[in-house]
Design an enzyme around this catalytic site. Structure first.
Site, short mmCIF file in Angstrom:
data_model
loop_
_atom_site.label_atom_id
_atom_site.label_comp_id
_atom_site.label_asym_id
_atom_site.label_seq_id
_atom_site.Cartn_x
_atom_site.Cartn_y
_atom_site.Cartn_z
N TYR A 129 34.51 36.91 30.47
CA TYR A 129 35.68 37.53 31.08
C TYR A 129 35.20 38.86 31.67
O TYR A 129 34.00 39.02 31.93
CB TYR A 129 36.74 37.66 29.96
N ARG A 182 41.76 38.75 46.00
CA ARG A 182 41.62 40.08 45.37
C ARG A 182 41.05 39.85 43.97
O ARG A 182 41.79 39.83 43.00
CB ARG A 182 42.97 40.79 45.35
N LYS A 200 39.73 33.07 32.60
CA LYS A 200 41.06 33.24 32.03
C LYS A 200 41.39 32.05 31.12
O LYS A 200 41.97 32.20 30.05
CB LYS A 200 42.12 33.34 33.14
N GLU A 271 46.79 34.19 39.74
CA GLU A 271 45.83 35.22 39.34
C GLU A 271 45.07 35.75 40.54
O GLU A 271 44.55 34.97 41.36
CB GLU A 271 44.85 34.62 38.33
N ASP A 272 45.00 37.04 40.66
CA ASP A 272 44.16 37.72 41.64
C ASP A 272 44.43 37.29 43.08
O ASP A 272 43.51 37.00 43.86
CB ASP A 272 42.68 37.58 41.26
N ASP A 294 50.13 36.85 36.59
CA ASP A 294 49.54 37.64 35.50
C ASP A 294 49.31 39.09 35.90
O ASP A 294 49.54 40.01 35.11
CB ASP A 294 48.21 36.97 35.11
N ASP A 295 48.87 39.32 37.13
CA ASP A 295 48.56 40.69 37.55
C ASP A 295 49.81 41.55 37.63
O ASP A 295 49.79 42.73 37.31
CB ASP A 295 47.82 40.68 38.90
N ASN A 448 39.33 46.96 36.99
CA ASN A 448 38.18 46.14 36.59
C ASN A 448 37.33 45.80 37.81
O ASN A 448 37.84 45.82 38.92
CB ASN A 448 38.68 44.82 35.98
#
Ligand SMILES: NC(=O)C1=CN([C@@H]2O[C@H](COP(=O)(O)OP(=O)(O)OC[C@H]3O[C@@H](n4cnc5c(N)ncnc54)[C@H](O)[C@@H]3O)[C@@H](O)[C@H]2O)C=CC1
Ligand SMILES: CC(=O)C(=O)O
Ligand SMILES: [Mg+2]
Length: 606
Positions: A129, A182, A200, A271-272, A294-295, A448
């Site tokens: 991760y 992203r 994830k 995600e992302d 999630d973000d 991150n």
């Protein structure tokens, strides 16, 4: 308001063991080398002689049968010797070597892989991760050996409904989907972003006990705007600019229809995604499918638990949350997600009275500085947090004010970074936090991977002072403050919540994931820590107890779904049974449904 008394179950967390139930037999339709090449069934040298006979494995393995424990020890020994042998080499080289050894095990023997991951999650999470997963995505073209998950590209338009049936597993519970636009703070990585859904979902297995046969990482490849990748001869994705507008949405629509046609009870975690599509797809699908972003939503709950912890660390009641001055740096999906949830909580404290000014405590900055109502092309998602209304304005602190200016003038209780820009909490900004109106200023550098963190833990304690509470998105070591004192480093990462949100949604059988369910998850995490821990600056539990945290969070989500009359049950547990479960029984129900890696006897069927 939330009662943050430590729950009885939390008290048990140090002692509780997740003992495995004796596994029932697994049906296998293969024989011989086909089994050895299937990581789900493969036991390597662990196949007992009876199974070797029955499954046509005799002679295909060295004769000695090695126990699971011996295999485990053997792997850990090779991992430790790799650590030893790479001492002094550059961090990136060491991290990638560690990722490779784990990935090889993942490819070969999933049971052993997930057991070592679960038992060593604190050490291995930084490899599978963040931060190493970022490095893996950046180098995906070179690291690629065999595919994992599914790839749907713009070229597959019209084909997705049949493609989804190419996935071999008959049941899928959890899907993590990205379009690679992203990836962490690393920008558009196109198809290489597939590493994120894989990482994830590994955390879903490790933390939430989702059965690895029922997970599906997905890359939606709609092109990339990353010029370097488009010119890279090793790039494995579509060589075209990203689809935009309706062309883009029609691809995501088709994918979602295909998924929920085959697996109506699956949960999809977005995600992302770049900000515009993150918000747009959340709006578009959250009332049609069981999905969340999630973000936006997972991060919000984790940040909020930290913000409430920061209030407690000052010895103040939680209702003082509304008096905290919070500067958020980064007005993207994560930053705005955090502010939306923080505003909901502030409103609750203020008795849902908007006129009391639940926004007055927030200052939001993006790459152009402080966001005010004077901003041209003000993003609608940021608009509710743009300064320039009501009392509480600081004279002269105008549109585009710099971060340093904002910190100096506002004297915030909390400085929270979700900008993706490494080092922007520089010496001056951190020294500015010494003038904070809080006796325990909070500095959250949540971006991150590590190199994108707004500051390092060491710099935060050095420049802002030893009285701060600190959290980062990727892990840092605790800081030695001298005189036997330690500056505690928290990891404020959505991994504390997304596994429990997904697991709770799954086990409740709800068709949607509501704000109430997400708030229940955040509240559960916020109440996890004792006052003594909070006083020491420990705002989040250790990653080592992530299975326990996730059980509690999952149960809180199930109960919220029951309260909202959305729970329809899961497998043989119906809605009525869920309704009659006490809190403890719900926790037990969740724990009972978590997969744990042990070798099960294999029975061959044609
Ligand atoms: N710790 C955690 O659990 C999570 C961390 N993140 C991290 O947060 C970061 C941002 O994620 P998203 O919001 O989804 O990205 P995004 O791309 O949607 O937003 C980034 C925001 O930062 C702003 N920004 C860029 N340069 C800036 C500067 N110099 N000063 C102030 N603001 C600046 C941009 O204008 C934009 O508003 C990423 O690094 C990501 O890894 C995201 C989700 C969860
Ligand atoms: C942690 C996470 O989801 C991110 O950095 O995007
Ligand atoms: Mg993310």
């Amino acid at each position: 308001m939330w009662n943050l008394a430590r729950s009885a179950a939390a008290n048990l967390r140090q002692t509780r063991r997740f003992s495995a139930a004796i596994p029932g037999p697994s049906i296998v339709h293969k024989r011989g080398t086909d089994i050895l090449h299937d990581p789900w069934f493969n036991k390597d040298t662990g196949f007992p002689l009876t199974e070797r006979d029955r499954l046509g494995l005799r002679g295909l393995l060295p004769p000695r049968v090695i126990s699971f424990e011996q295999q485990y020890d053997r792997f850990m020994e090779s991992y430790r010797s790799l650590e030893h042998n790479t001492q002094g080499e550059p961090d990136n080289v060491v991290s990638l070597a560690k990722w490779r050894i784990l990935n090889r095990l993942h490819d070969r023997n999933e049971t052993l892989y997930y057991r070592v991951l679960i038992d060593n999650v604190k050490d291995f999470a930084p490899i599978i991760y963040t931060p190493t997963v970022g490095l893996v995505c950046q180098n995906y073209g070179g690291l690629f050996r065999r595919p994992r998950g599914m790839y749907f590209s713009a070229k597959d338009k019209g084909e997705m409904m049949s493609m989804i049936y190419n996935w071999p597993s008959p049941k899928v519970d959890m899907i993590v989907l990205t379009d690679g636009s992203r990836i962490l703070g690393l920008g558009d990585l196109g198809v290489q972003g597939i590493g994120i859904p894989i990482g994830k979902l590994d955390m879903y297995v490790a933390a939430a006990g989702i059965n690895p046969q029922r997970i599906l990482p997905v890359m939606l490849d709609v092109g990339t705007n990353n010029k370097k990748l488009l010119e890279d001869r090793l790039y494995l994705g579509l060589r075209q600019p990203r689809l935009e507008g309706d062309d883009y949405l029609s691809i995501v629509d088709e994918f979602m229809e295909a998924v929920f046609t085959r697996w109506p009870k699956a949960i999809v975690q977005f995600e992302d995604f770049q900000m515009k599509w993150a918000f747009e797809t959340l709006q578009r699908y959250r009332k049609r499918f069981c999905m969340f972003n999630d973000d936006i939503q997972g991060t919000a709950g984790v940040a909020l638990a930290g913000l409430l912890g920061a209030v407690r660390a000052q010895g103040r009641p939680l209702t003082d949350f509304v008096k905290q001055k919070i500067v958020v740096v980064g007005a993207g999906s994560a930053g705005i997600g955090v502010l939306n949830m923080a505003k909901q909580i502030a409103l609750k404290i203020l008795g849902n009275n908007e006129s009391m000014g639940a926004n007055n405590q927030f200052w939001l900055l993006d790459k152009s500085g402080l966001i005010t109502k004077a901003r041209k092309d003000l993003d609608p998602a940021a608009a509710p947090f743009a300064r320039g209304f009501g009392p509480g304005e600081i004279e002269g602190l105008g549109e585009g004010a710099s971060l340093l200016e904002v910190v100096k003038r506002v004297k915030p209780h909390v400085l929270l970074g979700l900008s993706g820009v490494g080092g922007i909490f520089d010496e001056q900004v951190l020294k500015g936090m010494r003038e904070s109106d809080s006796p325990r200023p909070a500095i959250f550098a949540m971006s991150n991977p590590t190199m994108n963190a707004e500051c390092t833990a060491a710099d935060a304690f050095k420049y802002a002072g030893s009285n701060i509470v600190f959290a980062s998105g990727s892990p840092f070591e605790n800081v030695d403050l001298g005189n036997g004192k330690t500056g505690h480093v928290n990891q404020a990462n959505n991994m504390y919540l997304f596994p429990g949100i997904g697991l709770g949604a799954l086990l409740s059988g709800a068709h949607f994931i509501t704000d109430g369910m997400l708030q229940a998850a955040a509240k559960c995490l916020a109440s996890y820590m004792t006052d003594e821990e909070i006083q020491k600056g420990i705002l989040y539990p250790s990653i080592s107890s992530i299975r326990h945290i996730t059980t509690e969070v999952g149960a809180a989500v199930v109960q919220a779904a029951v309260d909202e009359e959305l729970a329809e049950g899961h497998c043989d547990v119906g809605a009525k049974e869920l309704m009659h479960m006490s809190k403890e029984e719900t926790v037990e129900y969740v724990a009972r449904n978590m997969w744990y890696p042990v070798y099960s006897p294999l029975v061959h069927e044609k």
